[in-house]
Design an enzyme around this catalytic site. Structure first.
Site, short mmCIF file in Angstrom:
data_model
loop_
_atom_site.label_atom_id
_atom_site.label_comp_id
_atom_site.label_asym_id
_atom_site.label_seq_id
_atom_site.Cartn_x
_atom_site.Cartn_y
_atom_site.Cartn_z
CB CYS A 149 21.00 -18.15 -35.06
SG CYS A 149 19.52 -17.30 -35.61
CG HIS A 166 23.39 -18.68 -22.81
ND1 HIS A 166 23.58 -18.66 -24.18
CD2 HIS A 166 22.26 -19.39 -22.61
CE1 HIS A 166 22.59 -19.32 -24.77
NE2 HIS A 166 21.78 -19.79 -23.83
CD GLU A 187 22.59 -15.58 -28.42
OE1 GLU A 187 21.73 -16.49 -28.45
OE2 GLU A 187 22.30 -14.37 -28.52
CB THR A 239 19.04 -13.61 -29.66
OG1 THR A 239 19.46 -14.95 -29.48
CG2 THR A 239 20.01 -12.87 -30.55
CB CYS A 268 15.97 -12.77 -31.75
SG CYS A 268 15.13 -14.22 -32.33
CB SER A 284 15.61 -23.78 -23.17
OG SER A 284 15.06 -22.75 -23.96
CB SER A 335 15.45 -25.24 -28.56
OG SER A 335 15.19 -24.97 -27.19
S1 SF4 Z 1 15.91 -17.55 -30.81
FE1 SF4 Z 1 16.36 -16.07 -32.44
S2 SF4 Z 1 18.57 -15.78 -32.35
FE2 SF4 Z 1 18.13 -17.64 -31.18
S3 SF4 Z 1 18.37 -19.31 -32.66
FE3 SF4 Z 1 16.21 -18.69 -32.72
S4 SF4 Z 1 16.03 -17.18 -34.37
FE4 SF4 Z 1 18.19 -17.39 -33.82
#
Ligand code: SF4
Length: 408
Positions: free
Chosen positions: A148, A176, A178, A244, A285, A314, A377
């Site tokens: 992202c 995690h 990320e 994020t 974010c 998630s 998501s």
């Molecule tokens: S939550 Fe924010 S940082 Fe994470 S994928 Fe979605 S837009 Fe990107």
């Protein structure tokens, strides 16, 4: 904002109509009040913002393009592309294979990969170490890289303040995907440490001000600091970035706590503080902020229960659950099948990480008022399915069509 080509079955006529209607009235996104769908025996209080964010739509578009462009080739994902079981199941059904699980455990050995294979980098990004493994095998990770842009923004900001001599404190879950990726990119440039919550931040502050024995740090924060981290030198000048999907208010609280710790300990004025504490507020974010603010606003309304829809692993969804749980009975569900009948719900409980069956989940309320939101998501189609299921159980689906006319 750019629109993406994602499979139509993730979209929802009902949710698209509501979102378009609200967007038409509020182009600058200043109104965070929920949308209401009112039936005689059921009232839905729907958060203003929820569902697929920019990064998730981008990742789904690239993943399906990879499938379309590479018929006959083996296609791998480094790990779950996003934390949604339906999307991941759809990708597996298309023949994609996961190389690692979400904790980074290897499911397929690197030795099994060949230069002809396609490897998709998930929306969370990946570590420099894994990028190097792929490149060594002749596989180009940039070809189908769904990282992202808002995660990359965190990396870029970390790099910039790292180059300016600040240590990076990452607020995130150490395991995690990320956070592992952000940690990897940041530590390539500057000393880096991960804190998972305020409790760990308070402990870190003890090392900043020297009230805790420096030697203890290495055991207490084991696995969370970069190689060569020197607790006696590397906490003088810091900047805070986050995974994020953490609660934005938590990250802001952690940043503020560390800022005040440094200000007080070094007896700094505002100019001096800038030299020892980097301002990183602009890395939060937009989608996480919008979804969390929309839930905070939704919680100002009256309801009997809240349903939060999303993948149980998630992170951003679980934070929406945390917010709702503070105010009213909240059920974290995967999809509409969790609404077993009008008296029984199957739902995930964050405290023990198990699915539970709860009876009398609506406490016999009629009309029933239900708050609904979903993670970044979660396909909108799942939210529509939940609304339809509620209308079947507690009212009449035909009256749902009638109630939706206000959004046409
Ligand atoms: S939550 Fe924010 S940082 Fe994470 S994928 Fe979605 S837009 Fe990107």
């Amino acid at each position: 904002m750019k629109s993406f080509d994602v499979p139509i079955h993730y979209r929802s006529p009902i949710i698209t109509a509501i979102k378009s209607y609200r967007k038409g009235l509020d182009k600058l996104k200043k109104d965070f009040a929920p949308s209401i769908i009112r039936l005689p025996n059921l009232e839905i209080v729907l958060a203003r913002h929820f569902g697929f964010c920019y990064g998730v739509e981008n990742a789904i578009e690239i993943a399906f393009k990879a499938i379309h462009d590479n018929v006959g080739k083996r296609i791998f994902l480094l790990s779950e592309m996003i934390h949604n079981p339906q999307v991941n199941a759809d990708l597996i059904a298309e023949g994609l294979q996961f190389i690692m699980d979400t904790k980074g455990n290897q499911l397929i050995s690197w030795d099994e990969l060949h230069r002809e294979d396609i490897v998709i980098v998930p929306a969370f990004g990946t570590t420099l170490e894994i990028e190097a493994i792929l490149k060594e095998k002749g596989i180009e990770p940039a070809l189908y890289n769904t990282t992202c842009p808002f995660v990359e923004k965190v990396w870029n900001r970390s790099e910039k303040i790292g180059n300016d001599g600040y240590t990076i404190v990452v607020h995130g879950k150490p395991n995690h995907e990320e956070t592992r990726a952000t940690f990897s990119h940041s530590k390539a440039n500057t000393p880096t440490i991960v804190v998972k919550d305020m409790a760990q931040t308070e402990r870190l502050a003890q090392y900043i001000v020297g009230t805790e024995d420096a030697e203890k740090f290495y055991e207490e924060f084991k696995g969370q600091y970069s190689a060569g981290f020197d607790v006696t030198k590397d906490l003088h000048r810091i900047g805070v970035v986050n995974q994020t999907t953490m609660l934005a208010s938590d990250t802001q609280g952690i940043a503020e706590y560390l800022k005040q710790t440094i200000k007080t300990y070094y007896n700094l004025d505002e100019e001096g503080l800038k030299l020892q504490f980097a301002d990183t507020r602009d890395t939060l974010c937009y989608a996480t902020n919008d979804n969390q603010n929309a839930v905070t606003e939704m919680l100002q309304y009256e309801a009997d229960i809240a349903l939060v829809i999303g993948g149980y692993n998630s992170s951003n969804t679980s934070h929406l659950v945390d917010l709702c749980e503070e105010v009213l009975p909240t059920y974290f569900i995967n999809n509409e099948t969790c609404l077993i009948d009008a008296a029984t719900i199957k739902h995930f409980v964050l405290s023990d990480k198990q699915e539970h069956i709860t009876k009398d989940y609506t406490f016999g309320k009629s009309p029933l008022r239900v708050m609904i939101t979903s993670g970044a998501s979660c396909p909108d189609a799942l939210v529509e399915n939940v609304i339809r299921r509620l209308s079947e159980l507690f009212d009449d689906p035909e009256r749902l069509e009638e109630a939706m006319k206000q959004y046409q």
